[in-house]
Motif scaffolding. Structure first.
Motif, PDB file in Angstrom:
ATOM      1  N   UNK A 129       0.834  -1.208   0.000  1.00  0.00           N
ATOM      2  CA  UNK A 129       0.000   0.000   0.000  1.00  0.00           C
ATOM      3  C   UNK A 129       0.866   1.255   0.000  1.00  0.00           C
ATOM      4  N   UNK A 130       1.954   1.226   0.772  1.00  0.00           N
ATOM      5  CA  UNK A 130       2.844   2.396   0.811  1.00  0.00           C
ATOM      6  C   UNK A 130       3.498   2.610  -0.553  1.00  0.00           C
ATOM      7  N   UNK A 131       3.905   1.510  -1.204  1.00  0.00           N
ATOM      8  CA  UNK A 131       4.499   1.654  -2.535  1.00  0.00           C
ATOM      9  C   UNK A 131       3.487   2.226  -3.517  1.00  0.00           C
ATOM     10  N   UNK A 132       2.234   1.754  -3.413  1.00  0.00           N
ATOM     11  CA  UNK A 132       1.190   2.271  -4.310  1.00  0.00           C
ATOM     12  C   UNK A 132       0.952   3.751  -4.055  1.00  0.00           C
ATOM     13  N   UNK A 133       0.937   4.149  -2.774  1.00  0.00           N
ATOM     14  CA  UNK A 133       0.758   5.567  -2.448  1.00  0.00           C
ATOM     15  C   UNK A 133       1.905   6.395  -3.012  1.00  0.00           C
TER      16      UNK A 133
END
Length: 522
Positions: A129-133
């Motif tokens: 999720x952090x990478x996607x953000x």
């Protein structure tokens, strides 16, 4: 009451649910020891279930700095029944078997069975999720940058004219002043002063144009500073002056003289105003007509603690059928290749990031009106933006020594002259290699260094790295004077070194403040 057979079936059913759960599930007892560790938890943390059963959970996945809080919270809950984290969704760092820390989402539930205190932690790995953000943030920044470059492209046709006009004034006035002095016909000193003022005004106009383009082109984090909104608007209007005039468009500015100072990122608001003005210009050009006019107004709403900026045009307006879509990304009414469709969406996002709003309205008498509302906070004006610093009548004797390093002889001489008037003894060199020799010869005895970044005979980064090894104290008193802040070399170097920097073109007041900062003990 369940029979032994029913109990075994229930236990098997429970085990099957836990084993196939997508989230990590870790069950501990009242002593903080692992009772269960499902396959998803194994995949997240890198442990084998059989190897961790019975081990303290704190030693496995809780970072060392959080273990005391975990143990205190567990013992408090067991003693009082009061807990601050049970039943809540928390985002915390967790530790893998390798010692690496990762972000997780965690929810803890009391699942006590048969008198045995048990706690189940449902854990979700947030790395993806952090990478996607981060990717979304990068894509959004790329869209912002694309829109800025599109705006730059639409302005390039007028740049030559915008710069050549003041440059012509500078060149012409300087030559006439030189001729008058060579012929010794300077009888009217007031006239000479007026020529100097015209040169200074024209040069300042060139500098503002260059700064506007640099601010638009560079990528950086938002930085709000005390800003006068009318100054931002004036700079945007001046930048479009030639293209507006060539299109037969007049721009009228309406606002009071006592407008408040706002906390704004002037570069971002400049981009918004410029985009709205370009849109208005294009609407007027496409709509035809002879009396083409744009009106820019600023008003203060004291009751709402807000400032409104309105941009009106007397063009055809925005059709009712598309009014609800104009702020949508990639929606455009312009011909193929003439627009990106993200200008208004980006502008709306930048204004909302300032706590404001961007809306569409109707201009009085027809045409489109765009309304920017910004919060009006009590902000003190930046003292550096006030009047030019007064000249110091009595300069101290040259007891401070400055090293100037610039391969442009004229720039180096100008810096030396400015510093000399400020009371510095100045040594001038024209490259990093020559500067090293002078520094070595004096044993590093310089109070400050003003240095360019890109030079053929030893560049600024190389000199700085050498200073860190050979004269580390002096490495803390070097400042860079450069016109290359958009270049990849300069950008990377300034980011890694954290060295102070001032952009060309500069004024004597800029250099005075820069040197004061460099030589002030920290």
């Amino acid at each position: 009451m369940n029979t032994p057979s029913e109990f075994r079936e229930l236990e098997a059913y429970h085990a099957a649910v836990v084993r196939t759960a997508l989230d990590g599930i870790v069950v501990i007892d009242g002593d903080g020891l692992v009772v269960d560790f499902n396959p998803a938890a194994e995949a997240i943390f890198g442990y084998d279930r059989n190897a961790v059963i019975g081990d303290p959970i704190a030693d496995l996945i809780i970072p060392p700095e959080h273990r005391a809080a975990h143990e205190h919270g567990l013992s408090t809950y067991l003693a009082t029944g009061a807990g601050r984290v049970l039943g809540k969704r928390l985002e915390l760092p967790a530790m893998l078997s390798t010692g690496e820390l990762i972000p997780i989402e965690l929810a803890i539930t009391d699942v006590t069975l048969g008198g045995r205190r048990l706690f189940a932690a449902h854990i979700r790995d947030l790395r993806a999720a952090r990478r996607a953000e981060a990717e979304i943030r990068e894509q959004r920044n790329a869209l912002h940058q694309k829109e800025k470059l599109a705006a730059l492209g639409s302005l390039l046709a007028g740049v030559a004219h915008e710069l050549n006009n003041p440059l012509s004034i500078i060149t012409g006035q300087a030559l006439m002043m030189r001729e008058a002095m060579e012929e010794r016909t300077v009888a009217d000193w007031n006239g000479l002063v007026r020529r100097c003022e015209r040169i200074s005004t024209a040069a300042d106009r060139c500098a503002r144009i260059v700064r506007s383009f640099l601010d638009m082109a560079r990528q950086r984090e938002a930085e709000r500073t005390p800003t006068r909104l009318e100054t931002v608007v004036n700079e945007a209007v001046e930048l479009l002056g030639y293209t507006m005039g060539a299109a037969g468009i007049t721009v009228e500015r309406r606002w009071a003289q006592d407008l408040p100072v706002l906390a704004l990122d002037s570069s971002q608001i400049h981009q918004v105003v410029l985009n709205l003005l370009v849109n208005a210009q294009q609407a007027l050009e496409q709509g035809g007509g002879v009396d083409r006019k744009i009106t820019v107004g600023i008003a203060v709403d004291r009751a709402e603690s807000a400032v409104s900026l309105t941009i009106d045009d007397n063009g055809p307006g925005v059709p009712e059928a598309i009014r609800s879509r104009i702020f949508d990304p990639f929606f455009t009414t312009k011909p193929q290749g003439a627009g990106t469709g993200i200008g208004l969406a980006v502008s709306k996002g930048l204004v909302e990031a300032h706590g404001g709003s961007l809306m569409l309205g109707d201009a009085p008498g027809g045409g489109a009106r765009f309304i920017i509302r910004l919060p009006c906070e009590a902000v003190q004006p930046n003292e550096a933006e006030s009047a030019r610093p007064a000249a110091k009548a009595d300069r101290p004797a040259p007891d401070r020594h400055l090293l100037v390093v610039d391969d442009d002889v004229a720039i180096a001489e100008l810096l030396a002259e400015i510093a000399g008037r400020l009371g510095y003894a100045v040594t001038v060199t024209h490259g990093g290699n020559e500067a090293r020799g002078r520094i070595t010869a004096r044993g590093g005895e310089f109070d400050a260094i003003l240095c360019d970044i890109r030079m053929p005979a030893g560049d600024g980064p190389g000199l700085y790295d050498w200073l860190q090894e050979s004269h580390p104290a002096l490495a803390g008193r070097i400042g860079f004077v450069t016109g290359d802040t958009l270049g990849p070399l300069a950008g990377r170097f300034l980011a890694r070194s954290g060295c102070p920097m001032i952009e060309k073109p500069f004024t004597p007041g800029d250099i005075e403040a820069f040197l004061d900062d460099l030589t002030t003990p920290r």
